[in-house]
Design a protein around this motif. Sequence first.
Motif, mmCIF file in Angstrom:
data_model
loop_
_atom_site.group_PDB
_atom_site.id
_atom_site.type_symbol
_atom_site.label_atom_id
_atom_site.label_comp_id
_atom_site.label_asym_id
_atom_site.label_seq_id
_atom_site.Cartn_x
_atom_site.Cartn_y
_atom_site.Cartn_z
ATOM 1 N N ARG A 52 18.665 -55.997 12.073
ATOM 2 C CA ARG A 52 17.734 -56.371 13.111
ATOM 3 C C ARG A 52 16.495 -56.576 12.364
ATOM 4 N NH1 ARG A 52 14.114 -53.993 17.212
ATOM 5 N NH2 ARG A 52 14.384 -55.180 19.119
ATOM 6 N N ALA A 54 12.262 -57.354 13.163
ATOM 7 C CA ALA A 54 11.429 -57.446 14.278
ATOM 8 C C ALA A 54 9.895 -57.234 13.719
ATOM 9 C CB ALA A 54 11.757 -56.200 15.222
ATOM 10 N N ALA A 92 11.842 -60.135 18.131
ATOM 11 C CA ALA A 92 12.895 -59.371 17.493
ATOM 12 C C ALA A 92 14.007 -60.333 17.296
ATOM 13 C CB ALA A 92 13.303 -58.254 18.215
ATOM 14 N N ARG A 124 16.735 -51.539 10.820
ATOM 15 C CA ARG A 124 15.577 -52.632 11.230
ATOM 16 C C ARG A 124 14.450 -52.884 10.217
ATOM 17 N NH1 ARG A 124 11.248 -51.850 16.251
ATOM 18 N NH2 ARG A 124 10.268 -50.629 14.596
#
Length: 217
Positions: A52, A54, A92, A124
């Motif tokens: 991820r 973000a 994100a 992340r």
Amino acid sequence: MTLADGAYSIWAPGAGTYVLIASVAHRDPQVATLAVGSRPLDFNVRLAGSSRLAGTVRDQEGKPVPGAVLALTDARGEVVATSTTDADGAYAFSGVAPGAYTLAVSAGSHRPAAVPTEVTATGRTRCDVELRPGTRIRGTVRVRDGLPLTDARVTLLDAAGNVVGTTITGDDGAYAFADLTGGQYTVIATGYPPVADTVTVNGADEEGRDLWLAHEE
């Protein structure tokens, strides 16, 4: 196990309904229910990344920039995902495969930015972006009696003489150039004998840079 080209082949004990599970490190597993008959069944599986990306987009004063448009491109320059920032300037991307990317960000009244980032294999990755303000030069092209001039061609040159932009005035004679960095520019208007005006931008918009055109007497 799949081959080097991603191909796979599985023998089913007989006709019926089966559950196919595909998984590999650093990607989300996929589960599919398949009805197998007497003939071979072709079924392709697409595995998305589990990482991820973000972060937050802010201006030079630290204020969030809502509505900024983001495009994530891979090492080949292909866009893999797009998004926009929310009211807090946050964004994100989910399901991103690990690797090197470039995050391109644009927003009104700001200079666009392109930031390289490396998405890790797990968890992340955070990438915050700061956008610089985009200065604007605008004004009106007029003839000697003060009336606005339609269809005048206005060209903006930077300090090196490179063309930054060109526009044509409308019925109101107005022109504008936006998203400019600081520095010296030259505005040239043509339609009658051309005139030029030198403008130095220091981070603030230049308003009312009117240009006056007329035939030579």
